[in-house]
Design an enzyme around this catalytic site. Structure first.
Site, PDB file in Angstrom:
ATOM      1  CB  ILE A 205      88.564  35.286   3.651  1.00 56.40           C
ATOM      2  CG1 ILE A 205      87.318  34.548   4.138  1.00 56.40           C
ATOM      3  CG2 ILE A 205      88.185  36.354   2.628  1.00 56.40           C
ATOM      4  CD1 ILE A 205      86.382  35.413   4.971  1.00 56.40           C
ATOM      5  CG  HIS A 206      94.138  34.174   0.366  1.00 62.72           C
ATOM      6  ND1 HIS A 206      93.395  33.064   0.022  1.00 62.72           N
ATOM      7  CD2 HIS A 206      95.059  34.339  -0.622  1.00 62.72           C
ATOM      8  CE1 HIS A 206      93.854  32.579  -1.120  1.00 62.72           C
ATOM      9  NE2 HIS A 206      94.852  33.326  -1.538  1.00 62.72           N
ATOM     10  NE  ARG A 207      91.788  32.969  -5.169  1.00 64.50           N
ATOM     11  CZ  ARG A 207      92.822  32.852  -6.004  1.00 64.50           C
ATOM     12  NH1 ARG A 207      93.324  33.934  -6.557  1.00 64.50           N
ATOM     13  NH2 ARG A 207      93.340  31.666  -6.273  1.00 64.50           N
TER      14      ARG A 207
END
Length: 353
Positions: A205-207
């Site tokens: 998860i990074h956006r």
């Protein structure tokens, strides 16, 4: 012939590595000058990283990063223009959809240098994403559009781009996955988890759309929790800081580890049962390694994987996330969506025409 390659993020280094290798193997007469804008600073961008991945070190590192999209892009254009005037390349080669991609294309266009765009034609049709703007503008600047899929080619046709500019070459990331799979290495995992590696779900998860929205991030974590399966989460610094800022807890079934290098990530992907991600590149890598993918986004540029039924878009729907993880399966007859693993050679050949 001189080719100036502009890259700015680690995934672009990996993509460029296979094309650089193709230049050396089939066109040793070509001089490739690699410029790293510095858009994404990564401590793994060290001599060890380049040695392990057999990536040529950049000839120039502009050290630009940390600003806004506009600030970074403007500074990159200015510095790239100076280098292009000095090198005078016959082609400028850009990859993907970052600010570095657009800066390279704009700087070249102002100097009347032809641009070749690898990963052209991708569309999420969400203009709120900076990446979508970068893709569209770069595609309309480039003289050669190197598309990974037939859908990409059709997207460009729909926008009025001439057919003779569009070249279907497959995906250079498939080349990279084939090359690096045998070099992958197991990361250090917590005691007790190592013996159950075939049972875990890998999650990334990074956006900003997920990490910077408290409700979305909460929903995603609840969905992961409700899946009741073992999840390994290499925790991105942005995600870690937002979890702390929002005072959110990590569910017990999630094993958080530090971010891993590319070779460790390949191992985690190849040995997982299911992959959950908001990364475009990881969606494709899931397919390359025969893993079902659950994508925690509302849309994706890799629509062919959704159409094939092996990638499911779930957004931040808690129930759908949990259900999709538990029921995910990989079943696909056509195993060549992204080409035959020779995309880099095709790119090099096309630049020589």
């Amino acid at each position: 012939m001189k080719v100036l390659t502009v890259i700015g993020a680690r995934p672009q280094f990996i993509k460029a590595s296979v094309v650089s290798r193709a230049f050396k193997d089939i066109r040793p007469d070509v001089r490739e000058v690699i410029v790293h804008t510095g858009q994404h600073y990564d401590a793994n961008m060290s001599d060890v990283f380049f040695d392990e991945l057999c990536i040529s070190r950049p000839d120039y590192n502009l050290g630009i990063g940390g600003g806004t999209h506009g600030q970074n892009t403007g500074r990159m254009i200015e510095k790239l223009e100076g280098i292009m005037k000095k090198i005078q390349p016959q082609w400028v080669l850009v990859y993907g959809d970052t600010d570095s991609t657009l800066a390279g294309a704009l700087a070249a266009a102002k100097l009347d240098i032809p641009v070749a765009h690898v990963e052209a034609g991708l569309r999420s049709f969400n203009r709120k994403m900076p990446e979508e703007i970068n893709r569209v503008l770069t595609d309309h600047i480039a003289q050669i559009l190197l598309v990974p899929t037939e859908i990409g080619r059709q997207n460009l046709r729909n926008e009025g781009i001439a057919d003779e500019k569009i070249k279907l070459v497959g995906d250079v990331m498939y080349d990279a996955s084939l090359y690096y799979k045998s070099k992958a290495r197991k990361p250090q995992l917590p005691i007790g988890l190592s013996d159950k590696v075939s049972e875990y779900v890998l999650c990334t998860i990074h956006r900003a759309e997920n990490t910077d929205n408290r409700q979305r991030l909460t929903n995603i974590l609840h969905g992961l929790s409700d899946s009741n399966v073992q999840i390994i989460l290499p925790l991105h610094p942005r995600t870690r800081s937002k979890i702390a800022e929002f005072d959110l807890g990590i569910p017990e079934n999630i094993c958080v580890i530090d971010p891993v290098g590319y070779l460790e990530m390949v191992w985690l992907e190849a040995n997982s049962r299911v992959i959950v991600t908001d990364s475009g590149g990881v969606q494709k890598e899931a397919y390359f390694f025969g893993k079902p993918c659950v994508t925690i986004r509302d849309e994706t540029e890799w629509v062919e994987l959704v159409d094939a039924g092996i990638n499911q878009l779930v957004g931040d729907d808690t129930n759908l996330i949990a259900k999709s993880i538990r029921e995910a399966k990989f079943s696909l007859l056509n195993s060549n969506i992204y080409g035959q693993g020779n995309s880099a050679n095709m790119v090099v050949d096309l630049l020589n025409q």
